[in-house]
Design a protein around this motif. Structure first.
Motif, PDB file in Angstrom:
ATOM      1  N   ILE A  41       0.813  -1.231   0.000  1.00  0.00           N
ATOM      2  CA  ILE A  41       0.000   0.000   0.000  1.00  0.00           C
ATOM      3  C   ILE A  41       0.840   1.272   0.000  1.00  0.00           C
ATOM      4  N   GLY A  42       2.112   1.158   0.240  1.00  0.00           N
ATOM      5  CA  GLY A  42       2.903   2.392   0.220  1.00  0.00           C
ATOM      6  C   GLY A  42       4.330   2.139   0.658  1.00  0.00           C
ATOM      7  N   SER A  43       5.136   3.190   0.517  1.00  0.00           N
ATOM      8  CA  SER A  43       6.492   3.084   1.046  1.00  0.00           C
ATOM      9  C   SER A  43       6.917   4.465   1.512  1.00  0.00           C
ATOM     10  N   GLY A  44       7.752   4.462   2.522  1.00  0.00           N
ATOM     11  CA  GLY A  44       8.214   5.732   3.080  1.00  0.00           C
ATOM     12  C   GLY A  44       9.714   5.676   3.263  1.00  0.00           C
ATOM     13  N   GLY A  47      10.695   2.259   5.006  1.00  0.00           N
ATOM     14  CA  GLY A  47      10.453   0.925   4.470  1.00  0.00           C
ATOM     15  C   GLY A  47       9.118   0.817   3.771  1.00  0.00           C
ATOM     16  N   VAL A  49       5.194  -0.637   3.235  1.00  0.00           N
ATOM     17  CA  VAL A  49       3.992  -0.890   4.036  1.00  0.00           C
ATOM     18  C   VAL A  49       3.021  -1.742   3.218  1.00  0.00           C
ATOM     19  N   ALA A  62      -2.395  -3.004   8.722  1.00  0.00           N
ATOM     20  CA  ALA A  62      -1.250  -2.514   7.945  1.00  0.00           C
ATOM     21  C   ALA A  62       0.015  -3.055   8.606  1.00  0.00           C
ATOM     22  N   LYS A  64       4.169  -2.553   8.530  1.00  0.00           N
ATOM     23  CA  LYS A  64       5.322  -1.805   8.002  1.00  0.00           C
ATOM     24  C   LYS A  64       6.591  -2.564   8.330  1.00  0.00           C
ATOM     25  N   ILE A  95      -2.276   6.818  14.991  1.00  0.00           N
ATOM     26  CA  ILE A  95      -2.340   5.409  14.569  1.00  0.00           C
ATOM     27  C   ILE A  95      -1.988   4.477  15.733  1.00  0.00           C
ATOM     28  N   MET A 117      -0.170  -2.269  12.409  1.00  0.00           N
ATOM     29  CA  MET A 117      -0.960  -1.091  12.812  1.00  0.00           C
ATOM     30  C   MET A 117      -2.388  -1.217  12.299  1.00  0.00           C
ATOM     31  N   ARG A 125      -2.930  12.722   0.856  1.00  0.00           N
ATOM     32  CA  ARG A 125      -2.636  13.174  -0.514  1.00  0.00           C
ATOM     33  C   ARG A 125      -3.785  12.822  -1.447  1.00  0.00           C
ATOM     34  N   SER A 164       1.281  13.092   3.519  1.00  0.00           N
ATOM     35  CA  SER A 164       1.603  11.663   3.391  1.00  0.00           C
ATOM     36  C   SER A 164       1.710  10.946   4.735  1.00  0.00           C
ATOM     37  N   VAL A 167      -3.362   9.745   7.756  1.00  0.00           N
ATOM     38  CA  VAL A 167      -4.164   8.770   7.013  1.00  0.00           C
ATOM     39  C   VAL A 167      -5.644   8.886   7.386  1.00  0.00           C
ATOM     40  N   LEU A 177       0.048   9.417  11.334  1.00  0.00           N
ATOM     41  CA  LEU A 177       0.681   8.134  11.065  1.00  0.00           C
ATOM     42  C   LEU A 177       1.992   7.886  11.786  1.00  0.00           C
TER      43      LEU A 177
HETATM   44  P1  AMP Z   1       5.468   5.505   6.232  1.00  0.00           P
HETATM   45  O1  AMP Z   1       6.586   4.583   5.920  1.00  0.00           O
HETATM   46  O2  AMP Z   1       4.947   5.329   7.627  1.00  0.00           O
HETATM   47  O3  AMP Z   1       5.791   6.935   5.913  1.00  0.00           O
HETATM   48  O4  AMP Z   1       4.246   5.100   5.271  1.00  0.00           O
HETATM   49  C1  AMP Z   1       4.350   5.192   3.869  1.00  0.00           C
HETATM   50  C2  AMP Z   1       2.967   5.264   3.233  1.00  0.00           C
HETATM   51  O5  AMP Z   1       2.258   4.038   3.467  1.00  0.00           O
HETATM   52  C3  AMP Z   1       2.057   6.351   3.807  1.00  0.00           C
HETATM   53  O6  AMP Z   1       2.277   7.588   3.154  1.00  0.00           O
HETATM   54  C4  AMP Z   1       0.674   5.805   3.542  1.00  0.00           C
HETATM   55  O7  AMP Z   1       0.288   6.096   2.214  1.00  0.00           O
HETATM   56  C5  AMP Z   1       0.856   4.290   3.662  1.00  0.00           C
HETATM   57  N1  AMP Z   1       0.489   3.819   5.014  1.00  0.00           N
HETATM   58  C6  AMP Z   1       1.341   3.651   6.055  1.00  0.00           C
HETATM   59  N2  AMP Z   1       0.706   3.181   7.143  1.00  0.00           N
HETATM   60  C7  AMP Z   1      -0.592   3.057   6.805  1.00  0.00           C
HETATM   61  C8  AMP Z   1      -1.779   2.643   7.509  1.00  0.00           C
HETATM   62  N3  AMP Z   1      -1.729   2.260   8.791  1.00  0.00           N
HETATM   63  N4  AMP Z   1      -2.946   2.645   6.845  1.00  0.00           N
HETATM   64  C9  AMP Z   1      -2.987   3.030   5.553  1.00  0.00           C
HETATM   65  N5  AMP Z   1      -1.924   3.433   4.821  1.00  0.00           N
HETATM   66  C10 AMP Z   1      -0.731   3.458   5.446  1.00  0.00           C
END
Ligand code: AMP
Length: 372
Positions: A41-44, A47, A49, A62, A64, A95, A117, A125, A164, A167, A177
């Motif tokens: 669903i995403g990456s930051g 790492g 997610v 979720a 991570k 969260i 989580m 966004r 970002s 959430v 988050l």
């Molecule tokens: P992060 O690594 O925590 O910055 O997360 C990267 C991206 O993953 C975020 O910008 C969200 O789009 C998505 N994300 C992270 N945690 C969650 C969550 N608990 N629920 C939904 N989307 C998440």
């Protein structure tokens, strides 16, 4: 059986059988059996997610993955702080941590941390550009302020609020988050500047002034303005351009603001092109706001008024979180249990400041993962 054969000493159970491996893009997720159907669903910065089905609770969560969070000091501090704070803080607009694990069975094998989580639908966004009515906009804002107030009550300044890392769910619920750059507010301590992502970075951070809790109010103002306008309010290319964008849009601040600057920054700012101050009506005309409901024009005026109070260049003029929560645009949602939820214990940030060798960070993070 003949002879005096000793009883077996036991045997090693291959723990990996209790975990499942899944490849998510470039990342391998090694998770407990209870988590299935992993989807990216995403990456930051830290790492990848995934969302996953938790068979035990029959809900989606979720997960991570922090890969080698002790690889360098910056990652290690950030990961350690995040784990500590997630365990400590319990508020509906922040969260919630559900589980924490590592596939490693000893410190020697320790590499990755998995943080489970609550799962939300999207980050903010995805909400930018969506036509929202005043109820939805003000409710999102209210929840963001409740979450920030809760962090501040624990001496935590977020400093990195941005769309970002906020959430939301389709039911309009909102959660902050991460705590990546959160650090205890200490009035005597000059915190390192330039850590907040630059579009949402408060002027006092840009110019290297000492800052306090209401640095987060600036970020809220920028985020709210972005929801209203559908575009980033101060899209600075770099640190100098960020200051230019802020002053171009809002106007050059008065002499009072410059008094607090160190001489070289003061010289730059004072000799820089001076821009006229604009009204909130000029910046946020009616066309950006919802129309159709009988009370829309009153609420539009309230929203503009609140934007003006949050987007003050001088932090001494900027409103506090409490004042924003009491503002007519937001206070319609006031619920004491949300606004004044019992604060978490004050975060002890002394570990953040310590010079700790990497091997010790590894152990500190490993120990955090063992105690949930
Ligand atoms: P992060 O690594 O925590 O910055 O997360 C990267 C991206 O993953 C975020 O910008 C969200 O789009 C998505 N994300 C992270 N945690 C969650 C969550 N608990 N629920 C939904 N989307 C998440």
């Amino acid at each position: 059986m003949a002879g005096n054969i000793e009883a077996p000493k036991g045997f090693h159970i291959e723990r990996v059988k209790q975990k499942s491996h899944e490849k998510i893009g470039e990342a391998i997720f090694i998770v407990r059996d209870r988590y299935v159907d992993l989807q990216s669903i995403g990456s930051g910065a830290q790492g990848v997610v995934c969302s996953a089905m938790d068979k035990k609770t029959n809900t989606r969560v979720a997960i991570k993955k922090l890969s080698k969070p002790f690889a360098n000091e910056t990652y290690a501090k950030r990961a350690f702080r995040e784990l500590r704070l997630m365990k400590m803080v319990n508020h509906k607009n922040i969260i919630g941590l559900l589980n924490l694990f590592t596939p490693a069975s000893s410190l020697k094998d320790f590499n990755d941390v998995y943080i489970v989580m609550e799962l939300m639908d999207a980050d903010l966004r995805r909400v930018i550009g969506v036509d929202l009515d005043h109820d939805r906009m003000s409710y999102l804002l209210y929840q963001l302020l409740c979450g920030i107030k809760h962090l501040h009550m624990s001496n935590i300044i977020h400093r990195d609020l941005k769309p970002s890392n906020i959430v939301v769910k389709e039911d309009c619920s909102l959660k902050i988050l991460d705590f990546g750059l959160a650090r205890a507010a200490d009035s005597t301590f000059q915190m390192t500047p330039y850590v907040v992502t630059r579009y949402y970075r408060a002027p006092e951070v840009i110019v290297g002034m000492k800052y306090t809790e209401n640095v987060d109010m600036w970020s809220v103002g920028c985020i709210f303005a972005e929801i209203v306008k559908g575009e980033i309010l101060f899209p600075g290319r770099d640190y100098i351009d960020q200051w230019n964008k802020v002053t171009q849009v809002l106007g050059t601040p008065g002499v009072e603001f410059f008094k607090y600057l160190n001489p070289s920054v003061r010289m730059y700012c004072e000799n820089h092109t001076r821009y006229p101050v604009k009204t909130m009506l000029e910046l946020f005309p009616d066309k950006y706001f919802p129309k159709g409901n009988p009370d829309d024009s009153v609420r539009t005026d309230q929203a503009r008024n609140l934007l003006g109070k949050m987007l003050k260049i001088d932090p001494l003029d900027r409103c506090s979180v409490d004042a924003a929560l009491r503002h007519p645009y937001v206070c319609i949602w006031w619920d004491k249990s949300e606004v004044d939820a019992p604060p978490p214990p004050k975060y002890d940030h002394s570990v953040d400041e310590k010079a700790v060798p990497l091997s010790q960070w590894k152990e500190l993070i490993y120990n955090e993962v063992q105690v949930m």
